[in-house]
Write a protein that holds these residues in place. Structure first.
Motif, PDB file in Angstrom:
ATOM      1  N   PRO A 130     108.578  44.271  31.894  1.00 33.14           N
ATOM      2  CA  PRO A 130     110.012  44.012  31.657  1.00 33.14           C
ATOM      3  C   PRO A 130     110.524  42.875  32.528  1.00 33.14           C
ATOM      4  CG  PRO A 130     109.605  46.363  31.956  1.00 33.14           C
ATOM      5  CD  PRO A 130     108.326  45.658  32.300  1.00 33.14           C
ATOM      6  N   ARG A 131     111.482  42.125  31.996  1.00 33.94           N
ATOM      7  CA  ARG A 131     112.000  40.942  32.702  1.00 33.94           C
ATOM      8  C   ARG A 131     112.499  41.257  34.104  1.00 33.94           C
ATOM      9  NH1 ARG A 131     112.671  39.255  27.514  1.00 33.94           N
ATOM     10  NH2 ARG A 131     112.192  37.061  27.137  1.00 33.94           N
ATOM     11  N   GLN A 132     113.148  42.417  34.259  1.00 41.72           N
ATOM     12  CA  GLN A 132     113.711  42.746  35.563  1.00 41.72           C
ATOM     13  C   GLN A 132     112.643  43.064  36.602  1.00 41.72           C
ATOM     14  OE1 GLN A 132     114.138  44.461  32.764  1.00 41.72           O
ATOM     15  NE2 GLN A 132     114.019  46.679  33.071  1.00 41.72           N
ATOM     16  N   MET A 133     111.378  43.196  36.172  1.00 38.13           N
ATOM     17  CA  MET A 133     110.297  43.513  37.108  1.00 38.13           C
ATOM     18  C   MET A 133     109.351  42.326  37.310  1.00 38.13           C
ATOM     19  SD  MET A 133     109.442  47.397  35.931  1.00 38.13           S
ATOM     20  CE  MET A 133     108.693  47.901  37.458  1.00 38.13           C
ATOM     21  N   ARG A 134     109.760  41.150  36.861  1.00 36.68           N
ATOM     22  CA  ARG A 134     108.903  39.969  36.976  1.00 36.68           C
ATOM     23  C   ARG A 134     109.137  39.287  38.314  1.00 36.68           C
ATOM     24  NH1 ARG A 134     109.194  37.669  30.694  1.00 36.68           N
ATOM     25  NH2 ARG A 134     108.319  39.586  29.791  1.00 36.68           N
ATOM     26  N   ASP A 135     108.149  39.427  39.192  1.00 36.96           N
ATOM     27  CA  ASP A 135     108.259  38.864  40.541  1.00 36.96           C
ATOM     28  C   ASP A 135     107.387  37.620  40.667  1.00 36.96           C
ATOM     29  OD1 ASP A 135     105.735  39.915  40.501  1.00 36.96           O
ATOM     30  OD2 ASP A 135     106.053  41.351  42.120  1.00 36.96           O
ATOM     31  N   GLY A 136     107.177  37.175  41.900  1.00 31.38           N
ATOM     32  CA  GLY A 136     106.372  35.975  42.119  1.00 31.38           C
ATOM     33  C   GLY A 136     104.976  36.089  41.546  1.00 31.38           C
ATOM     34  N   GLU A 137     104.380  37.268  41.661  1.00 24.31           N
ATOM     35  CA  GLU A 137     103.029  37.472  41.123  1.00 24.31           C
ATOM     36  C   GLU A 137     103.014  37.290  39.618  1.00 24.31           C
ATOM     37  OE1 GLU A 137      98.856  38.711  41.380  1.00 24.31           O
ATOM     38  OE2 GLU A 137     100.294  37.712  42.687  1.00 24.31           O
ATOM     39  N   TRP A 138     104.053  37.763  38.937  1.00 22.98           N
ATOM     40  CA  TRP A 138     104.136  37.623  37.474  1.00 22.98           C
ATOM     41  C   TRP A 138     104.159  36.139  37.104  1.00 22.98           C
ATOM     42  CZ3 TRP A 138     106.792  35.371  33.583  1.00 22.98           C
ATOM     43  CH2 TRP A 138     106.584  35.871  32.288  1.00 22.98           C
ATOM     44  N   TYR A 139     105.012  35.369  37.782  1.00 16.65           N
ATOM     45  CA  TYR A 139     105.134  33.939  37.455  1.00 16.65           C
ATOM     46  C   TYR A 139     103.855  33.176  37.808  1.00 16.65           C
ATOM     47  CZ  TYR A 139     109.970  34.548  36.172  1.00 16.65           C
ATOM     48  OH  TYR A 139     111.108  34.955  35.523  1.00 16.65           O
ATOM     49  N   PHE A 140     103.198  33.592  38.880  1.00 13.03           N
ATOM     50  CA  PHE A 140     101.934  32.952  39.245  1.00 13.03           C
ATOM     51  C   PHE A 140     100.877  33.204  38.162  1.00 13.03           C
ATOM     52  CE2 PHE A 140      97.708  33.516  41.170  1.00 13.03           C
ATOM     53  CZ  PHE A 140      97.453  32.194  41.503  1.00 13.03           C
ATOM     54  N   LEU A 141     100.773  34.443  37.708  1.00 12.41           N
ATOM     55  CA  LEU A 141      99.774  34.769  36.674  1.00 12.41           C
ATOM     56  C   LEU A 141     100.111  34.103  35.350  1.00 12.41           C
ATOM     57  CD1 LEU A 141      99.113  38.532  37.492  1.00 12.41           C
ATOM     58  CD2 LEU A 141      97.644  36.572  38.003  1.00 12.41           C
ATOM     59  N   LYS A 142     101.403  34.015  35.016  1.00 10.09           N
ATOM     60  CA  LYS A 142     101.807  33.325  33.788  1.00 10.09           C
ATOM     61  C   LYS A 142     101.412  31.853  33.887  1.00 10.09           C
ATOM     62  CE  LYS A 142     104.027  33.320  29.789  1.00 10.09           C
ATOM     63  NZ  LYS A 142     103.583  34.125  28.647  1.00 10.09           N
ATOM     64  N   GLY A 143     101.671  31.250  35.049  1.00  9.39           N
ATOM     65  CA  GLY A 143     101.267  29.862  35.256  1.00  9.39           C
ATOM     66  C   GLY A 143      99.763  29.693  35.174  1.00  9.39           C
ATOM     67  N   SER A 144      99.018  30.674  35.667  1.00 11.45           N
ATOM     68  CA  SER A 144      97.554  30.617  35.626  1.00 11.45           C
ATOM     69  C   SER A 144      97.044  30.625  34.193  1.00 11.45           C
ATOM     70  CB  SER A 144      96.960  31.816  36.373  1.00 11.45           C
ATOM     71  OG  SER A 144      97.360  31.805  37.720  1.00 11.45           O
ATOM     72  N   ILE A 145      97.672  31.437  33.354  1.00 14.03           N
ATOM     73  CA  ILE A 145      97.295  31.502  31.935  1.00 14.03           C
ATOM     74  C   ILE A 145      97.587  30.161  31.275  1.00 14.03           C
ATOM     75  CG2 ILE A 145      97.971  32.511  29.714  1.00 14.03           C
ATOM     76  CD1 ILE A 145      98.256  35.213  31.261  1.00 14.03           C
TER      77      ILE A 145
END
Length: 201
Positions: free
Chosen positions: A104-119
């Motif tokens: 969920p959007r409200q649970m997207r932290d730095g790790e989420w954005y890092f992994l999205k960038g990695s993909i």
């Protein structure tokens, strides 16, 4: 929280693969993006949160009590993000993105954005990867892994490296060692030509 196995619709005797399959099916069904503009969007977001928590709880119990909250960094990293990292490293990008987008959007932290960038980096989408790495660093400025990934893309931009060509299966596309090695080699080349890295660049 209610019985996490019931939330996922599996037996406590189910294998890890069966638990993951059940989770993925539920994540697809209740994905927040499927409910944009829908009066049921809040309900779907709550359900998705419950599914994520149930999955984390089950996988944590099976791994012996690993932290189940969504946190950045390797020590407190949730089992969910650990699974996504493992999928990215195995080159199973589509599956990794499916799981990641289910958060969920409200649970997207730095790790989420890092992994999205990695993909995105692994697909060669450098501009999107850059934006997500920058967001990860902004949210967690002391994380060296995030800094290294962003630093590599900044270096590529500054040195006119072609975008959307470099593909990698590894998380972040580079390690801190990769960045240091590249800078060290560049410095050596410049010194051989009678200058230093700052003058050459």
């Amino acid at each position: 929280m209610s019985d996490p196995y019931k939330v996922l619709g599996v037996s406590p005797n189910a294998s890890d693969d069966e638990v993951k399959t059940a989770y993925r099916e539920l994540a697809r069904k209740y994905h927040p993006d499927s409910y944009v503009g829908n009066p049921l969007s809040d309900l779907a977001a709550e359900k998705m949160k419950e599914i994520n928590e149930a999955y984390d709880t089950v996988m944590s119990m099976r791994r012996g009590g690993q932290n189940t909250s969504y946190q950045s960094g390797s020590a407190g990293q949730s089992s969910q993000f650990w699974d996504i990292r493992r999928l990215i490293n195995a080159g199973r990008i589509t599956e990794a993105e499916e799981l990641l987008d289910g958060v969920p959007r409200q649970m997207r932290d730095g790790e989420w954005y890092f992994l999205k960038g990695s993909i995105q980096y692994s697909r060669g989408w450098m501009e999107q990867a850059y934006e997500n790495f920058a967001r990860a660093v902004e949210m967690n400025p002391n994380n060296r892994e995030y800094q290294a990934a962003l630093g590599q893309l900044q270096w590529q931009r500054a040195n006119g490296r072609p975008q959307n060509v470099y593909h990698t299966g590894s998380v972040g596309g580079c390690s801190l060692c990769d960045v240091c090695t590249t800078l060290y080699c560049a410095d050596c080349c410049c010194e051989c030509m009678g200058g230093d890295l700052i003058r050459c660049c």
